[in-house]
Design a protein around this motif. Structure first.
Motif, PDB file in Angstrom:
ATOM      1  N   ARG A   1     -10.196   2.071   0.685  1.00 18.84           N
ATOM      2  CA  ARG A   1     -10.303   0.711   1.218  1.00 18.84           C
ATOM      3  C   ARG A   1     -11.237  -0.123   0.353  1.00 18.84           C
ATOM      4  NH1 ARG A   1     -11.892   1.080   7.112  1.00 18.84           N
ATOM      5  NH2 ARG A   1      -9.682   1.597   7.363  1.00 18.84           N
ATOM      6  N   ALA A   2     -12.272   0.524  -0.201  1.00 16.07           N
ATOM      7  CA  ALA A   2     -13.226  -0.170  -1.060  1.00 16.07           C
ATOM      8  C   ALA A   2     -12.743  -0.257  -2.506  1.00 16.07           C
ATOM      9  CB  ALA A   2     -14.574   0.542  -1.009  1.00 16.07           C
ATOM     10  N   GLY A   3     -11.550   0.273  -2.764  1.00 25.09           N
ATOM     11  CA  GLY A   3     -10.998   0.209  -4.109  1.00 25.09           C
ATOM     12  C   GLY A   3     -11.457   1.309  -5.041  1.00 25.09           C
TER      13      GLY A   3
ATOM     14  N   VAL B   1     -13.315   9.689   5.089  1.00 28.98           N
ATOM     15  CA  VAL B   1     -14.060   9.432   3.855  1.00 28.98           C
ATOM     16  C   VAL B   1     -13.105   8.892   2.788  1.00 28.98           C
ATOM     17  CG1 VAL B   1     -15.334  10.492   1.951  1.00 28.98           C
ATOM     18  CG2 VAL B   1     -15.851  11.147   4.306  1.00 28.98           C
ATOM     19  N   LEU B   2     -11.965   9.553   2.634  1.00 26.56           N
ATOM     20  CA  LEU B   2     -10.977   9.097   1.657  1.00 26.56           C
ATOM     21  C   LEU B   2     -10.497   7.692   1.998  1.00 26.56           C
ATOM     22  CD1 LEU B   2      -9.048   9.541  -0.717  1.00 26.56           C
ATOM     23  CD2 LEU B   2      -7.487  10.690   0.865  1.00 26.56           C
ATOM     24  N   ARG B   3     -10.227   7.444   3.275  1.00 29.23           N
ATOM     25  CA  ARG B   3      -9.752   6.124   3.687  1.00 29.23           C
ATOM     26  C   ARG B   3     -10.766   5.036   3.322  1.00 29.23           C
ATOM     27  NH1 ARG B   3      -8.906   7.250   8.586  1.00 29.23           N
ATOM     28  NH2 ARG B   3      -6.651   7.578   8.491  1.00 29.23           N
ATOM     29  N   GLU B   4     -12.048   5.313   3.569  1.00 30.76           N
ATOM     30  CA  GLU B   4     -13.084   4.331   3.259  1.00 30.76           C
ATOM     31  C   GLU B   4     -13.211   4.102   1.759  1.00 30.76           C
ATOM     32  OE1 GLU B   4     -14.823   2.324   5.274  1.00 30.76           O
ATOM     33  OE2 GLU B   4     -13.492   3.103   6.839  1.00 30.76           O
TER      34      GLU B   4
ATOM     35  N   ALA C   1     -21.292  12.481   2.782  1.00 33.42           N
ATOM     36  CA  ALA C   1     -20.381  12.517   1.635  1.00 33.42           C
ATOM     37  C   ALA C   1     -20.072  11.117   1.138  1.00 33.42           C
ATOM     38  CB  ALA C   1     -19.089  13.233   2.026  1.00 33.42           C
ATOM     39  N   LEU C   2     -19.802  10.200   2.065  1.00 41.20           N
ATOM     40  CA  LEU C   2     -19.470   8.834   1.676  1.00 41.20           C
ATOM     41  C   LEU C   2     -20.655   8.159   0.998  1.00 41.20           C
ATOM     42  CD1 LEU C   2     -17.288   6.673   1.759  1.00 41.20           C
ATOM     43  CD2 LEU C   2     -18.137   5.995   4.015  1.00 41.20           C
ATOM     44  N   ALA C   3     -21.853   8.352   1.549  1.00 40.33           N
ATOM     45  CA  ALA C   3     -23.049   7.756   0.961  1.00 40.33           C
ATOM     46  C   ALA C   3     -23.313   8.331  -0.429  1.00 40.33           C
ATOM     47  CB  ALA C   3     -24.253   7.987   1.868  1.00 40.33           C
ATOM     48  N   ALA C   4     -23.173   9.652  -0.576  1.00 40.74           N
ATOM     49  CA  ALA C   4     -23.424  10.295  -1.874  1.00 40.74           C
ATOM     50  C   ALA C   4     -22.381   9.872  -2.899  1.00 40.74           C
ATOM     51  CB  ALA C   4     -23.429  11.813  -1.716  1.00 40.74           C
TER      52      ALA C   4
END
Length: 222
Positions: free
Chosen positions: A78-80, A72-75, A46-49
Motif C-alpha cells: 500500500r505504501a509502494g 505486513v505485506l499489504r501495508e 516487522a513492519l517498523a523494522a
C-alpha cells in the motif's frame, strides 16, 4: 548450484515463535552471502523494522498474532514498497498462500522443508526472483479447486501471446531464476531481461513476478 549474490543480502526475519525464528536465523547464518540484520516477533515489529532498516528481503511467518504476515505485506505494498517477501507457511494454509499471492508475495517455503530450500528462497527473492518450495507449488497446482483445466487453458493462451524470447524468459522466471541468472542463461544484458519481464507482465496481465511464474507453471512450461 546457485550463484553467489554480488553483495551480502540484508535480511529481516519475522516469526512470533522464538524457537522457529532462531532456527531460521541460524540457517541463514550458515550462508556467507546472507546477513540477518534484524529479528521481529510480531507483525508490528516487522513492519517498523522493514521501514527503518530497509532490508533486501524479509522472511515472514504467514500467520502472526496482532498484525499477520499478510497484513505486513499489504501495508508495505500500500505504501509502494517493492520489498521482496518470502513467506514461511505450513500445510493447511492454502487460503493464506492464495491471498499472499494476490497481495504480491515473492515466494513461499514450508516450515517443515529443508534448510537448503530456505536458502534458495532467500537468494531468489533478494536477487529479484521468485521461489516456491516444491511442496507448496504442488499444492497450488493439484486439484485443490475445480476448474484446473480451465486455469491451464487460460495460462496456455496467455503464454502463447508472448514472443519466442519472452517465452524463454518466462520459463526461467517460472523456475525461480533471478534476473541475473536469466541474463547469464540466455546471454542477455540484465536490463534487457527487465524489459522483457515488464512486457510479459503487460501481455499476460500478471500483477507481479510470482503471478507471471504461475502462468508458466500452469501452462506446463516451467
Amino acid at each position: 548450484m546457485k550463484e553467489p549474490l554480488p553483495a551480502r543480502a540484508r535480511v529481516l526475519v519475522a516469526d512470533d515463535e522464538p524457537l522457529v525464528r532462531a532456527g531460521i536465523v541460524g540457517i541463514l547464518g550458515t550462508d556467507p552471502a546472507i546477513d540477518v540484520i534484524g529479528e521481529a516477533g510480531t507483525g508490528h515489529e516487522a513492519l517498523a523494522a522493514a521501514r527503518a532498516r530497509r532490508p533486501d528481503a524479509v522472511v515472514l511467518d504467514i500467520r502472526m498474532p496482532g498484525l499477520s504476515g499478510l497484513e505486513v505485506l499489504r501495508e508495505l505494498r500500500r505504501a509502494g514498497s517493492p520489498l521482496p517477501c518470502l513467506f514461511v507457511t505450513t500445510f493447511g494454509e492454502d487460503d493464506y498462500v492464495a491471498e499472499a499471492l494476490r497481495l504480491g508475495a515473492d515466494g513461499f517455503v514450508l516450515k517443515s522443508g529443508s534448510p537448503h530450500e530456505l536458502l534458495l528462497g532467500v537468494h531468489a527473492v533478494a536477487g529479484g526472483g521468485a521461489f516456491f518450495s516444491p511442496s507448496v507449488a504442488r499444492r497450488l497446482l493439484t486439484g485443490r479447486r475445480v476448474g484446473e483445466s480451465g486455469r491451464a487453458h487460460d495460462a496456455r493462451a496467455r503464454f502463447d501471446r508472448l514472443t519466442p524470447r519472452e517465452r524463454e524468459v518466462l520459463r526461467l522466471v517460472g523456475q525461480g531464476l533471478t534476473n541475473t541468472e536469466i541474463a547469464g542463461r540466455l546471454v542477455l544484458a540484465e536490463g534487457t531481461v527487465k524489459v522483457h519481464i515488464s512486457s510479459i507482465l503487460r501481455t499476460t496481465g500478471a500483477r507481479n513476478r510470482v503471478e507471471a511464474a504461475l502462468v508458466a507453471v500452469h501452462a506446463g512450461e516451467a
